[in-house]
Design an enzyme around this catalytic site. Structure first.
Site, mmCIF file in Angstrom:
data_model
loop_
_atom_site.group_PDB
_atom_site.id
_atom_site.type_symbol
_atom_site.label_atom_id
_atom_site.label_comp_id
_atom_site.label_asym_id
_atom_site.label_seq_id
_atom_site.Cartn_x
_atom_site.Cartn_y
_atom_site.Cartn_z
ATOM 1 N N ARG A 80 -12.401 -67.332 -5.362
ATOM 2 C CA ARG A 80 -10.952 -66.825 -5.626
ATOM 3 C C ARG A 80 -10.550 -66.803 -7.118
ATOM 4 O O ARG A 80 -9.759 -66.056 -7.824
ATOM 5 C CB ARG A 80 -10.206 -67.004 -4.744
ATOM 6 C CG ARG A 80 -8.753 -65.931 -4.753
ATOM 7 C CD ARG A 80 -7.913 -66.061 -3.478
ATOM 8 N NE ARG A 80 -7.494 -67.398 -3.282
ATOM 9 C CZ ARG A 80 -6.858 -67.586 -2.313
ATOM 10 N NH1 ARG A 80 -6.766 -66.870 -0.917
ATOM 11 N NH2 ARG A 80 -6.457 -68.957 -2.076
ATOM 12 N N LYS A 183 -4.145 -65.125 -7.455
ATOM 13 C CA LYS A 183 -3.360 -66.245 -7.373
ATOM 14 C C LYS A 183 -2.718 -66.867 -8.554
ATOM 15 O O LYS A 183 -3.320 -67.578 -9.142
ATOM 16 C CB LYS A 183 -3.956 -67.371 -6.371
ATOM 17 C CG LYS A 183 -3.023 -68.283 -5.801
ATOM 18 C CD LYS A 183 -3.534 -68.708 -4.643
ATOM 19 C CE LYS A 183 -2.820 -70.091 -4.054
ATOM 20 N NZ LYS A 183 -1.643 -69.675 -3.393
ATOM 21 N N GLU A 219 2.957 -58.088 2.575
ATOM 22 C CA GLU A 219 2.890 -59.601 2.421
ATOM 23 C C GLU A 219 3.863 -60.400 3.152
ATOM 24 O O GLU A 219 5.043 -59.865 3.344
ATOM 25 C CB GLU A 219 2.893 -60.149 1.068
ATOM 26 C CG GLU A 219 2.130 -61.487 0.657
ATOM 27 C CD GLU A 219 0.582 -61.602 0.986
ATOM 28 O OE1 GLU A 219 0.376 -61.488 2.107
ATOM 29 O OE2 GLU A 219 -0.226 -61.773 -0.036
HETATM 30 N N1 PLP Z 1 -0.804 -64.617 0.258
HETATM 31 C C1 PLP Z 1 -0.112 -65.340 -0.892
HETATM 32 C C2 PLP Z 1 0.686 -64.785 -1.387
HETATM 33 C C3 PLP Z 1 -0.563 -66.763 -0.814
HETATM 34 O O1 PLP Z 1 0.197 -67.532 -1.776
HETATM 35 C C4 PLP Z 1 -1.568 -67.467 0.235
HETATM 36 C C5 PLP Z 1 -1.774 -68.768 -0.024
HETATM 37 O O2 PLP Z 1 -2.453 -69.128 -0.870
HETATM 38 C C6 PLP Z 1 -1.915 -66.527 0.917
HETATM 39 C C7 PLP Z 1 -1.575 -65.189 1.209
HETATM 40 C C8 PLP Z 1 -2.936 -67.378 1.980
HETATM 41 O O3 PLP Z 1 -4.170 -67.422 1.357
HETATM 42 P P1 PLP Z 1 -5.132 -68.621 1.827
HETATM 43 O O4 PLP Z 1 -5.486 -68.405 3.376
HETATM 44 O O5 PLP Z 1 -6.465 -68.474 1.196
HETATM 45 O O6 PLP Z 1 -4.592 -69.962 1.476
HETATM 46 C C1 COI Z 2 -0.770 -71.444 0.418
HETATM 47 O O1 COI Z 2 -1.706 -72.543 0.071
HETATM 48 O O2 COI Z 2 -1.071 -71.156 1.654
HETATM 49 C C2 COI Z 2 0.085 -71.039 -0.387
HETATM 50 O O3 COI Z 2 0.668 -70.055 -0.135
HETATM 51 C C3 COI Z 2 0.682 -72.026 -1.395
HETATM 52 C C4 COI Z 2 2.326 -71.930 -1.703
HETATM 53 C C5 COI Z 2 2.927 -73.122 -1.553
HETATM 54 C C6 COI Z 2 2.251 -71.293 -3.095
#
Ligand code: PLP
Ligand code: COI
Length: 339
Positions: A80, A183, A219
């Site tokens: 990612r 991200k 989201e």
């Molecule tokens: N959506 C956002 C905006 C995030 O910052 C995160 C965290 O990383 C997620 C979703 C969840 O992604 P993941 O499960 O890969 O941590």
């Molecule tokens: C995550 O790691 O799930 C996040 O969303 C990090 C957040 C603190 C930006």
């Protein structure tokens, strides 16, 4: 780390001993370098400062009851970050070196790994920034990737319990063809006002509708949204949300439990018909949702009638945590054991 109160750790920053860095210069990545200071010098015209050439990631390492240390799906974070880098014209960092770097930073700081019983974990934060100067809007020629770790407790106070969310219609975190799938820090800067508004209205976190039509769920703060209805795991299909690794993993676990999985538009009115819902992500794990209040229309959607996490959220959460802690079989090889 005798003096850390492992059981009551917030999701915050606790200083640790070492970070690991790698520099990109003259078109190639150098060697991994270990630092014992969290500080660095930065050029005042660095592209990360002015034009947000910045990519970050988040993942967790766990001290398991069998004595091993495991990291969850770290290769997926590497991939990612590569996607974010392609989107922001930054150099990609190879997956095998990303994994090596993550394992190294965890090992160097192993005294900060929270004990199994605490329910806390060691959060790994990879960050890549453009460090060379530009004043015109164009990409840097030099970059730094740094990984640091910090022990963290639950993202929301109270751990696995329901939270109430507020739909904020006044702000979007990302545009349909913008940077929402990456991200990158700018998306989080764009979320601060909506988050403040939700909190001031008494809610745990903000909730976004799709930026174009304001009709569909998008989201859920810094996490993806999922819902449970008619033995089906439903999650938004959107071009402005982050492709969550945790969400993808939960979809697999839901299928393994005999549920259907639907990735589709979820109209906001459908919130009325849900049996369960939650936020899903590395930090949130599964954070079940109690109520969602639409601050624009004033409508309140009660998801959990008794205010408690529902049975399917609970089952998914327990299975997922079991895999992370090595107490459930890891049939998909999601975990990297740090030797
Ligand atoms: N959506 C956002 C905006 C995030 O910052 C995160 C965290 O990383 C997620 C979703 C969840 O992604 P993941 O499960 O890969 O941590
Ligand atoms: C995550 O790691 O799930 C996040 O969303 C990090 C957040 C603190 C930006």
């Amino acid at each position: 780390m005798e003096n850390l109160d492992w059981k009551n750790l917030p999701f915050g920053y606790v200083p640790t001993k070492y970070n690991v860095r790698c520099y990109y210069r003259n078109g190639e990545w150098g060697e991994l370098e270990v630092y014992d200071t969290p500080m660095f010098n930065l050029h005042i015209a660095a592209t990360c400062l002015h034009y947000s050439q910045q990519a970050f990631e988040g993942q967790k390492a766990f001290k398991c009851p069998d004595g091993k240390v495991r990291v969850f799906r770290i290769e997926e974070n590497a991939r990612r970050m590569q996607a974010t880098c392609r989107g922001l014209i930054m150099p990609e960092f190879p997956t095998d070196r990303f994994v090596e770097m993550a394992c190294k930073v965890v090992k160097l700081n192993s005294e900060y790994l929270p004990p199994y019983e605490s329910g806390a974990s060691l959060y790994i934060r990879p960050l890549m920034i453009g460090i060379s100067p530009q004043v015109g809007v164009s990409p840097a020629t030099e970059y730094m990737l740094v990984m640091f770790v910090t022990p963290v407790g639950p993202y929301f106070k109270g751990g696995f319990s329901t939270n109430d969310y507020a739909i904020v219609r006044d702000y979007d975190r990302a545009a349909p063809l913008g940077t929402g799938t990456y991200k990158t820090g700018g998306n989080y800067a764009a979320s601060l006002l909506a988050n403040k508004m939700a909190r001031e209205a008494g809610y745990t976190c903000e909730f976004y509708l799709d930026a174009k039509e304001k009709k569909y769920i998008d989201e859920c703060g810094a996490a993806n949204f999922f819902a449970i209805k008619n033995n089906t795991y439903i999650t938004p299909k959107s071009t402005s949300i982050l492709p969550s690794i945790t969400n993808r993993s939960m979809q697999q676990l839901a299928k393994d439990m005999g549920m259907k999985v639907e990735c589709r538009d979820i109209p906001v009115e459908e919130l009325e018909t849900l049996e369960e819902a939650g936020a899903v992500g590395t930090a949130a794990v599964i954070s079940p949702i109690g109520k969602i209040k639409d601050l624009g229309t004033g409508v309140e959607y009660v998801i959990s009638k008794d205010g408690k996490p529902g049975p399917i959220c609970t089952k998914l959460y327990e299975k997922f945590r079991g895999i992370q802690y090595g107490t459930e079989p890891d049939i998909y090889n999601w975990m990297t054991v740090i030797e």
